[in-house]
Design an enzyme around this catalytic site. Structure first.
Site, PDB file in Angstrom:
ATOM      1  CB  CYS A  26     -12.572  -2.041   6.612  1.00 49.01           C
ATOM      2  SG  CYS A  26     -11.013  -2.728   7.569  1.00 49.01           S
ATOM      3  CB  ALA A  58      -9.202  -1.157  10.886  1.00 48.95           C
ATOM      4  CD  GLN A 100      -9.455  -4.293  14.577  1.00 54.81           C
ATOM      5  OE1 GLN A 100      -9.328  -3.901  13.131  1.00 54.81           O
ATOM      6  NE2 GLN A 100      -9.594  -4.982  15.047  1.00 54.81           N
ATOM      7  CE1 TYR A 183      -4.422  -4.988   6.752  1.00 56.47           C
ATOM      8  CE2 TYR A 183      -5.399  -5.352   8.553  1.00 56.47           C
ATOM      9  CZ  TYR A 183      -5.168  -5.642   7.203  1.00 56.47           C
ATOM     10  OH  TYR A 183      -6.620  -6.029   5.453  1.00 56.47           O
ATOM     11  NE  ARG A 231     -10.653  -9.780  15.111  1.00 52.88           N
ATOM     12  CZ  ARG A 231     -11.479  -9.902  14.367  1.00 52.88           C
ATOM     13  NH1 ARG A 231     -12.070  -9.957  13.320  1.00 52.88           N
ATOM     14  NH2 ARG A 231     -12.906  -9.920  15.099  1.00 52.88           N
ATOM     15  NE  ARG A 325     -17.220 -12.527   4.230  1.00 52.71           N
ATOM     16  CZ  ARG A 325     -15.314 -12.596   4.698  1.00 52.71           C
ATOM     17  NH1 ARG A 325     -15.498 -13.282   6.489  1.00 52.71           N
ATOM     18  NH2 ARG A 325     -14.725 -12.264   3.939  1.00 52.71           N
TER      19      ARG A 325
END
Length: 358
Positions: A26, A58, A100, A183, A231, A325
């Site tokens: 994100c 997403a 996604q 989520y 996922r 990351r």
């Protein structure tokens, strides 16, 4: 010497040039859900950097499905059209393009992390009422979500299907359904957040019902020759919550409904879960699901070194690795990994600079 990390991977009609995937991250960098220059640079640079697959963050299937007011969206045609040139650029660099699609559920209506990440009340400027399987907030500071009724459930199913159609129109080659990190779809799976007493709660079969209905509906409109990924959070890291055993059952059901790959993450269900994070800490989940279900998996989570990624693949713990990351820190990690492993690769060139001069 051939290295597994830089071997091609074919899924249906799509072939990745290597087994390195950019995980969806994100960016919280759009005020209206429409991708712009930030996304061209963010996603495009990682395609230039040599990843086999680049997955956009997403993208919310509806305004109420956003995590924050600055989330990427795919609930309008204009949002899909804005993604199309970014997708075209990534393809020109040789990357397989993926997106996604998601609904934030009870974790919706918060500020972006760099603005504090705190919940925004429905009656505050920019806030809205979250949705969830039950009226149980994510934390004591989050808004109590509206327990979804039949109308809400039907709208979410339609919104996922419409988002899949728009993703295809934008040119994406791989679609991933977000069933992780607390989520909406994960919140239906976990008994921590799902305390319904109807056909969508209680037993494992009932808790899986909405995610599986949505999977089947999306697979029906997503082209047969293009891969569908999911996922999952393989565990909540909380006793009595979602766990690996249930994830195996879910993965078998997803495979039966035409899912090609399980992308194995974990956590996100509760704010106080104790997660033993360390190098490759989630890889065992990918390994177990791959072995027990017989479906390709992607390992993700603190994968930072080329030899580490190669080891995961050579020992058949997963079929590909996803980095997040580490690829934020270094978009050109795949190029550096190839050099470190002694792999000689050539990347496509988008245009000839000399010929491009006036």
């Amino acid at each position: 010497m051939t290295h597994k990390l830089f071997s091609p991977w074919t899924l249906r009609s799509v072939t990745l040039r290597n087994r390195i995937c950019v995980a969806p991250m994100c960016q919280y960098s759009t005020p209206d859900g429409v991708a712009g220059d930030w996304h061209m640079v963010h996603l495009g640079s990682r395609a230039v950097g040599g990843a086999g697959l680049v997955m956009a963050e997403a993208a919310s299937i509806s305004p109420e499905g956003r995590i924050s007011p600055r989330d990427l969206g795919i609930w309008t045609d204009a949002q899909a059209q804005a993604l199309a040139p970014i997708v075209a650029f990534m393809k020109a660099q040789g990357a397989v393009t993926a997106i996604q699609i998601a609904h934030a559920g009870r974790k919706a209506s918060t500020q972006p992390p760099f603005l504090g990440g705190h919940p925004i009340a429905p009656d505050a400027e920019g806030g809205w009422e979250p949705l969830g399987p039950s009226a149980l907030p994510f934390s004591h500071s989050h808004t109590v979500p509206h327990a979804m009724d039949a109308q809400n459930l039907e709208k979410v199913r339609r919104d996922f299907v419409a988002a899949a159609r728009r993703a295809l129109a934008a040119g994406f080659e791989v679609l991933e359904l977000h069933m992780a990190h607390g989520y909406l779809l994960h919140s239906f799976l976990s008994p921590i957040s799902n305390q319904r007493t109807d056909d969508y709660g209680g037993s494992l079969e009932n808790r899986m019902r909405l995610p599986l209905e949505i999977t089947a509906a999306v697979r029906a409109v997503w082209p047969e020759d293009l891969p569908l990924w999911v996922r999952i959070s393989a565990t909540d890291w909380v006793r009595g919550g979602w766990d690996l055993e249930q994830s195996v059952v879910l993965s078998k059901a997803l495979k039966d409904r035409g899912v090609d790959v399980i992308d194995c993450s974990s956590g996100g269900m509760t704010p106080d879960a104790v997660i033993p994070a360390g190098p490759g800490f989630q890889t065992p989940f990918a390994s177990a699901i791959r072995q027990e279900v017989g479906i390709p998996t992607v390992a993700v989570g603190l994968i930072t070194e080329a030899i580490q990624a190669e080891h995961i693949l050579v020992t058949e713990q997963a079929d590909a690795v996803a980095l997040a990351r580490e690829l934020l820190r270094n978009p050109y990690w795949p190029l550096h990994a190839a050099r470190e492993l002694g792999v000689d690769i050539a990347w496509p060139v988008q245009y000839d600079r000399a010929k491009a001069r006036p």
